[in-house]
Design an enzyme around this catalytic site. Structure first.
Site, PDB file in Angstrom:
ATOM      1  N   ARG A 114       0.813  -1.217   0.000  1.00  0.00           N
ATOM      2  CA  ARG A 114       0.000   0.000   0.000  1.00  0.00           C
ATOM      3  C   ARG A 114       0.851   1.274   0.000  1.00  0.00           C
ATOM      4  O   ARG A 114       0.451   2.292   0.553  1.00  0.00           O
ATOM      5  CB  ARG A 114      -0.977   0.010   1.195  1.00  0.00           C
ATOM      6  CG  ARG A 114      -1.759  -1.280   1.364  1.00  0.00           C
ATOM      7  CD  ARG A 114      -2.677  -1.570   0.202  1.00  0.00           C
ATOM      8  NE  ARG A 114      -3.746  -0.606   0.084  1.00  0.00           N
ATOM      9  CZ  ARG A 114      -4.915  -0.681   0.703  1.00  0.00           C
ATOM     10  NH1 ARG A 114      -5.177  -1.710   1.480  1.00  0.00           N
ATOM     11  NH2 ARG A 114      -5.826   0.241   0.545  1.00  0.00           N
TER      12      ARG A 114
ATOM     13  N   ARG B 217      -2.474   6.954   0.031  1.00  0.00           N
ATOM     14  CA  ARG B 217      -2.643   6.949   1.482  1.00  0.00           C
ATOM     15  C   ARG B 217      -1.717   7.892   2.231  1.00  0.00           C
ATOM     16  O   ARG B 217      -2.171   8.808   2.880  1.00  0.00           O
ATOM     17  CB  ARG B 217      -2.422   5.549   2.050  1.00  0.00           C
ATOM     18  CG  ARG B 217      -3.500   4.571   1.718  1.00  0.00           C
ATOM     19  CD  ARG B 217      -3.200   3.261   2.366  1.00  0.00           C
ATOM     20  NE  ARG B 217      -4.380   2.672   2.981  1.00  0.00           N
ATOM     21  CZ  ARG B 217      -4.333   1.657   3.827  1.00  0.00           C
ATOM     22  NH1 ARG B 217      -3.198   1.164   4.195  1.00  0.00           N
ATOM     23  NH2 ARG B 217      -5.437   1.175   4.332  1.00  0.00           N
TER      24      ARG B 217
ATOM     25  N   ARG C 194      -5.526  13.216  -5.735  1.00  0.00           N
ATOM     26  CA  ARG C 194      -6.783  12.581  -5.344  1.00  0.00           C
ATOM     27  C   ARG C 194      -7.866  13.637  -5.084  1.00  0.00           C
ATOM     28  O   ARG C 194      -9.012  13.481  -5.498  1.00  0.00           O
ATOM     29  CB  ARG C 194      -6.481  11.759  -4.102  1.00  0.00           C
ATOM     30  CG  ARG C 194      -7.600  11.161  -3.378  1.00  0.00           C
ATOM     31  CD  ARG C 194      -8.064   9.885  -4.028  1.00  0.00           C
ATOM     32  NE  ARG C 194      -8.997   9.252  -3.125  1.00  0.00           N
ATOM     33  CZ  ARG C 194     -10.191   9.758  -2.833  1.00  0.00           C
ATOM     34  NH1 ARG C 194     -10.599  10.864  -3.395  1.00  0.00           N
ATOM     35  NH2 ARG C 194     -10.977   9.123  -1.972  1.00  0.00           N
TER      36      ARG C 194
ATOM     37  N   ASP D 173      -7.198  -1.398  -7.303  1.00  0.00           N
ATOM     38  CA  ASP D 173      -7.749  -2.005  -6.096  1.00  0.00           C
ATOM     39  C   ASP D 173      -8.137  -3.443  -6.411  1.00  0.00           C
ATOM     40  O   ASP D 173      -8.405  -3.778  -7.569  1.00  0.00           O
ATOM     41  CB  ASP D 173      -8.965  -1.230  -5.581  1.00  0.00           C
ATOM     42  CG  ASP D 173      -9.225  -1.569  -4.114  1.00  0.00           C
ATOM     43  OD1 ASP D 173      -8.602  -0.934  -3.244  1.00  0.00           O
ATOM     44  OD2 ASP D 173     -10.004  -2.499  -3.833  1.00  0.00           O
TER      45      ASP D 173
ATOM     46  N   TYR E  25     -15.942 -10.045   0.054  1.00  0.00           N
ATOM     47  CA  TYR E  25     -16.529  -8.714  -0.216  1.00  0.00           C
ATOM     48  C   TYR E  25     -17.817  -8.826  -1.029  1.00  0.00           C
ATOM     49  O   TYR E  25     -18.761  -8.064  -0.817  1.00  0.00           O
ATOM     50  CB  TYR E  25     -15.521  -7.818  -0.943  1.00  0.00           C
ATOM     51  CG  TYR E  25     -14.471  -7.228  -0.026  1.00  0.00           C
ATOM     52  CD1 TYR E  25     -14.784  -6.187   0.833  1.00  0.00           C
ATOM     53  CD2 TYR E  25     -13.173  -7.716  -0.011  1.00  0.00           C
ATOM     54  CE1 TYR E  25     -13.830  -5.653   1.690  1.00  0.00           C
ATOM     55  CE2 TYR E  25     -12.206  -7.188   0.836  1.00  0.00           C
ATOM     56  CZ  TYR E  25     -12.543  -6.155   1.685  1.00  0.00           C
ATOM     57  OH  TYR E  25     -11.609  -5.625   2.531  1.00  0.00           O
TER      58      TYR E  25
HETATM   59  O1  CP3 Z   1      -0.307  -1.153  -2.687  1.00  0.00           O
HETATM   60  C1  CP3 Z   1      -0.522  -0.099  -3.318  1.00  0.00           C
HETATM   61  O2  CP3 Z   1      -0.015   0.957  -2.983  1.00  0.00           O
HETATM   62  C2  CP3 Z   1      -1.348  -0.158  -4.603  1.00  0.00           C
HETATM   63  C3  CP3 Z   1      -2.706   0.130  -4.456  1.00  0.00           C
HETATM   64  C4  CP3 Z   1      -3.676  -0.735  -3.648  1.00  0.00           C
HETATM   65  C5  CP3 Z   1      -4.896  -0.185  -3.173  1.00  0.00           C
HETATM   66  N1  CP3 Z   1      -5.616  -1.198  -2.636  1.00  0.00           N
HETATM   67  C6  CP3 Z   1      -5.309   1.220  -3.298  1.00  0.00           C
HETATM   68  C7  CP3 Z   1      -6.298   1.764  -2.346  1.00  0.00           C
HETATM   69  C8  CP3 Z   1      -3.665  -2.091  -3.311  1.00  0.00           C
HETATM   70  C9  CP3 Z   1      -2.586  -3.130  -3.527  1.00  0.00           C
HETATM   71  C10 CP3 Z   1      -4.914  -2.374  -2.687  1.00  0.00           C
HETATM   72  C11 CP3 Z   1      -5.300  -3.717  -2.236  1.00  0.00           C
HETATM   73  C12 CP3 Z   1      -6.484  -3.896  -1.412  1.00  0.00           C
HETATM   74  N2  CP3 Z   1      -7.676  -3.217  -1.478  1.00  0.00           N
HETATM   75  C13 CP3 Z   1      -6.614  -4.903  -0.440  1.00  0.00           C
HETATM   76  C14 CP3 Z   1      -5.568  -5.940  -0.118  1.00  0.00           C
HETATM   77  C15 CP3 Z   1      -4.496  -5.427   0.767  1.00  0.00           C
HETATM   78  C16 CP3 Z   1      -4.890  -5.256   2.200  1.00  0.00           C
HETATM   79  O3  CP3 Z   1      -4.800  -4.125   2.699  1.00  0.00           O
HETATM   80  O4  CP3 Z   1      -5.228  -6.251   2.862  1.00  0.00           O
HETATM   81  C17 CP3 Z   1      -7.905  -4.775   0.141  1.00  0.00           C
HETATM   82  C18 CP3 Z   1      -8.469  -5.618   1.258  1.00  0.00           C
HETATM   83  C19 CP3 Z   1      -8.564  -3.707  -0.544  1.00  0.00           C
HETATM   84  C20 CP3 Z   1      -9.968  -3.233  -0.338  1.00  0.00           C
HETATM   85  C21 CP3 Z   1      -9.995  -1.822   0.090  1.00  0.00           C
HETATM   86  N3  CP3 Z   1      -9.660  -0.747  -0.722  1.00  0.00           N
HETATM   87  C22 CP3 Z   1     -10.378  -1.296   1.363  1.00  0.00           C
HETATM   88  C23 CP3 Z   1     -10.798  -2.137   2.548  1.00  0.00           C
HETATM   89  C24 CP3 Z   1     -10.265   0.101   1.282  1.00  0.00           C
HETATM   90  C25 CP3 Z   1     -10.632   1.146   2.329  1.00  0.00           C
HETATM   91  C26 CP3 Z   1      -9.638   1.285   3.390  1.00  0.00           C
HETATM   92  C27 CP3 Z   1      -8.246   1.687   2.910  1.00  0.00           C
HETATM   93  O5  CP3 Z   1      -7.455   0.793   2.721  1.00  0.00           O
HETATM   94  O6  CP3 Z   1      -7.976   2.872   2.741  1.00  0.00           O
HETATM   95  C28 CP3 Z   1      -9.782   0.422  -0.012  1.00  0.00           C
HETATM   96  C29 CP3 Z   1      -9.495   1.771  -0.542  1.00  0.00           C
HETATM   97  C30 CP3 Z   1      -8.161   2.032  -1.135  1.00  0.00           C
HETATM   98  N4  CP3 Z   1      -7.479   1.182  -1.968  1.00  0.00           N
HETATM   99  C31 CP3 Z   1      -7.399   3.213  -0.959  1.00  0.00           C
HETATM  100  C32 CP3 Z   1      -6.237   3.063  -1.724  1.00  0.00           C
HETATM  101  C33 CP3 Z   1      -5.134   4.062  -1.913  1.00  0.00           C
HETATM  102  C34 CP3 Z   1      -7.827   4.448  -0.147  1.00  0.00           C
HETATM  103  C35 CP3 Z   1      -8.867   5.199  -0.895  1.00  0.00           C
HETATM  104  C36 CP3 Z   1      -8.598   6.692  -0.998  1.00  0.00           C
HETATM  105  O7  CP3 Z   1      -7.549   7.113  -1.472  1.00  0.00           O
HETATM  106  O8  CP3 Z   1      -9.495   7.387  -0.590  1.00  0.00           O
END
Ligand code: CP3
Length: 341
Positions: A26, A30, A39, A76, A152
């Site tokens: 991640r 973020r 963003r 994602d 999900y």
């Molecule tokens: O790793 C990276 O930097 C690449 C991008 C990436 C995102 N999501 C971007 C994202 C990756 C590899 C993911 C994977 C992901 N997404 C997982 C598996 C990894 C893990 O953490 O267990 C899961 C479970 C998700 C589902 C998901 N996406 C959730 C639960 C959420 C909300 C909470 C959070 O993590 O912020 C997201 C949103 C998300 N995916 C964001 C980002 C940058 C935040 C959204 C924003 O910018 O507002």
């Protein structure tokens, strides 16, 4: 185009490299103000994911700013359910939400097996990133594990227990296997598309592995992970299954190259369970990065010495937390780079 920094790939192949490679789960988004700036200029998260030039830009930010040894494509795991026919929304500050969920076999029948072209924006983002990186570091493609995606699609969003998803495994195992197979086929198509576009390695995230009993995991997750590992032979594969202590010995036998560890998994114990054929990735507690620089250095060096000089990719044990100071993240990356085994 030859890679200028191929430390990760050489480490996976077992070579004793000049230093341990490092990246962070991640890392894109973020934590970086540079990400927030892009963003905030958009309608939301999905617009960023679905605009290849911008997705490429935030993918490369951590390479420029943090100096990591790989770029993970900005997307994602939830793009796959959407490509299968189940739309998701990303609710500000709350996370993902599916307006429709899977409840019956009639719901499953409405879905399709996704092709890579159904997620063309991420495939294109990889092509744009590849060109812009010009071989600086490898690109990591990724997807969610079938069980985590299933969770999900049944639950409709995040949950502490995913009890609707686990309930489905007991109440309708046939529906569950049908849906898991469709997700698996979609994931294989998608990962192959990412590889064709230029991903140098791929990672599968089984983020909700740890809420299944070993028996359920063996029936509803492991066979599908095996199918994915066996179907992808173009590039190295990493499997990261959070909290799946019980599955480590099984992962040692899967056709993957790297196993990711979370921070609660003991390093020596994991090596003995998984074996020395695989590379290991991880596993610093993301909370270490809230500590002082002195503490970060101590914990990082302790981790590096336990993993040893080969077959280790330094990372956190799960994604970096959103409120982590990017300066501390950079400090962690530099600690790995400066460490002399
Ligand atoms: O790793 C990276 O930097 C690449 C991008 C990436 C995102 N999501 C971007 C994202 C990756 C590899 C993911 C994977 C992901 N997404 C997982 C598996 C990894 C893990 O953490 O267990 C899961 C479970 C998700 C589902 C998901 N996406 C959730 C639960 C959420 C909300 C909470 C959070 O993590 O912020 C997201 C949103 C998300 N995916 C964001 C980002 C940058 C935040 C959204 C924003 O910018 O507002």
């Amino acid at each position: 185009m030859p890679l200028k920094n191929d430390l990760i790939l050489r480490t996976i192949s077992g070579e004793k490299t000049e230093r341990t490679p490092v990246w962070l789960m991640r890392q894109a988004g973020r934590i970086l103000p540079e990400y927030r700036a892009i963003r905030n200029s958009l309608s939301g998260f999905k617009e960023l994911v679905e605009t290849p030039e911008l997705a490429a830009e935030v993918t490369i930010q951590p390479v420029d700013i943090l100096g990591v040894d790989a770029a993970i494509i900005f997307s994602d795991i939830l793009v796959i359910p959407e490509a299968m026919g189940l739309k998701y929304e990303m609710v500000e500050k709350r996370g993902p939400h599916f307006p429709e969920t899977i409840k019956t076999s009639a719901d499953v029948k409405k879905l399709q097996v996704a092709r890579a072209g159904d997620v063309q924006y991420t495939i294109d983002a990889i092509s744009v990133t590849k060109k812009a990186l010009n071989g600086r570091v490898p690109i990591i493609g990724f997807a969610g594990a079938p069980w985590t995606i299933f969770a999900y699609m049944i639950e409709g969003g995040g949950s502490k227990t995913f009890s609707k998803a686990r309930r489905m495994l007991y109440v309708d195992p046939k529906l569950s296997h049908n849906l898991l197979q469709m997700i698996t086929d979609s994931t294989i198509n998608y990962l192959k598309g990412q590889i064709a576009a230029g991903a140098n390695l791929v990672q599968v995230f089984d983020s909700w592995a740890g809420i299944l009993s070993p028996e359920l995991y063996r029936e509803f997750s492991l066979p599908y992970l095996k199918q994915i590992c066996d179907a992808i032979d173009e590039v190295p594969k990493t499997l990261f299954a959070k909290d799946a202590y019980f599955a480590r010995a099984w992962f040692g036998k899967l056709n993957c190259n790297t196993v990711g560890l979370d921070w609660c998994m003991d390093i020596e114990e994991s090596i003995s369970l998984i074996g020395t054929d695989k590379a290991l990735q991880g596993n610093l507690d993301p909370c270490v990065l809230y500590g002082s620089e002195e503490r970060i250095k101590k914990e990082t060096e302790n981790m590096l010495s336990k993993f040893g000089t080969t077959k280790h990719i330094a990372n956190l044990g799960h994604g970096v937390y959103p409120d982590t100071d990017p300066g501390k993240v950079k400090f962690f990356v530099d600690c790995v780079k400066n460490y002399n085994h």
